[in-house]
Scaffold this motif. Structure first.
Motif, PDB file in Angstrom:
ATOM      1  N   PHE A 106     -12.359  17.567  53.494  1.00  0.00           N
ATOM      2  CA  PHE A 106     -12.348  16.188  53.978  1.00  0.00           C
ATOM      3  C   PHE A 106     -11.066  15.877  54.748  1.00  0.00           C
ATOM      4  N   GLU A 123      -9.441  17.896  56.631  1.00  0.00           N
ATOM      5  CA  GLU A 123      -9.627  18.451  57.970  1.00  0.00           C
ATOM      6  C   GLU A 123     -10.578  17.588  58.800  1.00  0.00           C
ATOM      7  N   LEU A 124     -11.640  17.084  58.153  1.00  0.00           N
ATOM      8  CA  LEU A 124     -12.583  16.230  58.867  1.00  0.00           C
ATOM      9  C   LEU A 124     -11.877  15.032  59.486  1.00  0.00           C
ATOM     10  N   ARG A 153      -9.519  15.991  62.411  1.00  0.00           N
ATOM     11  CA  ARG A 153     -10.243  16.342  63.636  1.00  0.00           C
ATOM     12  C   ARG A 153     -11.000  15.161  64.228  1.00  0.00           C
ATOM     13  N   TYR A 154     -11.452  14.256  63.365  1.00  0.00           N
ATOM     14  CA  TYR A 154     -12.247  13.107  63.824  1.00  0.00           C
ATOM     15  C   TYR A 154     -11.662  11.821  63.231  1.00  0.00           C
ATOM     16  N   LYS A 189     -14.312   6.620  55.433  1.00  0.00           N
ATOM     17  CA  LYS A 189     -13.905   7.590  54.412  1.00  0.00           C
ATOM     18  C   LYS A 189     -14.525   7.293  53.049  1.00  0.00           C
ATOM     19  N   PRO A 246     -20.357  16.489  62.375  1.00  0.00           N
ATOM     20  CA  PRO A 246     -19.206  16.857  61.540  1.00  0.00           C
ATOM     21  C   PRO A 246     -19.238  16.224  60.161  1.00  0.00           C
ATOM     22  N   VAL A 247     -19.879  15.059  60.032  1.00  0.00           N
ATOM     23  CA  VAL A 247     -19.984  14.428  58.715  1.00  0.00           C
ATOM     24  C   VAL A 247     -20.841  15.277  57.791  1.00  0.00           C
ATOM     25  N   HIS A 265     -21.715  18.411  58.145  1.00  0.00           N
ATOM     26  CA  HIS A 265     -21.088  19.715  57.932  1.00  0.00           C
ATOM     27  C   HIS A 265     -20.037  19.620  56.826  1.00  0.00           C
ATOM     28  N   ALA A 266     -19.233  18.564  56.848  1.00  0.00           N
ATOM     29  CA  ALA A 266     -18.207  18.402  55.816  1.00  0.00           C
ATOM     30  C   ALA A 266     -18.846  18.191  54.445  1.00  0.00           C
TER      31      ALA A 266
END
Length: 206
Positions: free
Chosen positions: A9, A11-12, A15-16, A23, A192-193, A195-196
C-alpha cells in the motif's frame, strides 16, 4: 498487517498520490476481502465493457500466484501425483460473473440484462462473500441490482467507481471513488487499486 503487506500500500500511494484521499476506503476493501477469505468465502466480480475486463483481470490475480509463488495445501498435494502438484498454485476463490456467456446471453434475451448479474449473485452468493462491482459511473443498472441482491443475502459489496456519488456508493459497504470522471481515466486508476488489493491479500495469506 504484515510489513510486506503495508509496503504494497505504501508503494501504491507513492506511485499514485491521487489515490491518497481514498486510502481509508482502500484499506476497508482490503479488510473486507481478508475477512471473506478468512471465513472461507469467495469473491464475485462484475462490470461492463472495460470494467468487465477488469473483473476478469482481478479474478485472474486471485485464482493463481500473482507476485509470489503460492504453495497448494499439503492435504491436497499428498493426494495427487507429485508432478501435478508441482504444476498447481495456491488459489483464492473468485468468480468473474461476466465470463458466463451461455448464461448471460440466455438470461439477457429471455428475461433482462439489468438483472443478469443479480441472478448470478442470487445463485452463487452467500453471507460470507464479497461482491466487487466495477462501474465508472457507479450507476450501471446491472451492477446496482447485483449489489442489492448481495446485500439482501447478507454479503458485502465493494464498489470501484469514479469520483461522483452514485447508486452503488449508496448501497455498497465500501466504495473506492477514484478522482476522475472520464471512463478511461477512471479505469486507469482502478487497475493499480485492484492490483494492490490482490498483492496485499496474497502477502497476508501466503
Amino acid at each position: 498487517m504484515k510489513e510486506t503487506t503495508k509496503a504494497v500500500f505504501d508503494e501504491l500511494f507513492v506511485r499514485y498520490p491521487s489515490l491518497l484521499g481514498e486510502k481509508d476506503n482502500i484499506m476497508d476493501a482490503f479488510n473486507a476481502l481478508l475477512e471473506t477469505y478468512g471465513a472461507r468465502g469467495k469473491v464475485l466480480v462484475c462490470g461492463n465493457g472495460g470494467s468487465a475486463a477488469d473483473a476478469e483481470h482481478l479474478c485472474g490475480e486471485l485464482l493463481k500466484s500473482f507476485k509470489k509463488r503460492r504453495e497448494i495445501p499439503s492435504s491436497i498435494a499428498m493426494k495427487i501425483r507429485p508432478e501435478l502438484a508441482a504444476k498447481l498454485e495456491g488459489a483464492l476463490p473468485a468468480i468473474s460473473l461476466v465470463s458466463m456467456t451461455g448464461f448471460l446471453s440466455a438470461f439477457a434475451n429471455d428475461v433482462s440484462w439489468e438483472s443478469a448479474f443479480a441472478q448470478q449473485v442470487l445463485s452463487l452468493g452467500d453471507e460470507r462473500d464479497v461482491l466487487v462491482a466495477f462501474s465508472t459511473s457507479g450507476n450501471s443498472a446491472n451492477c446496482v441490482a447485483a449489489a442489492e441482491v448481495m446485500k439482501a443475502k447478507g454479503g458485502k459489496v465493494v464498489a470501484l467507481t469514479g469520483s461522483a456519488e452514485s447508486k452503488l456508493s449508496r448501497i455498497a459497504d465500501v466504495t473506492i471513488r477514484v478522482g476522475e470522471k472520464e471512463t478511461f481515466k477512471v479505469q486507469e486508476l482502478h487497475l493499480p487499486v485492484y492490483h494492490a488489493l490482490a498483492a496485499a491479500i496474497e502477502e497476508e495469506l501466503f
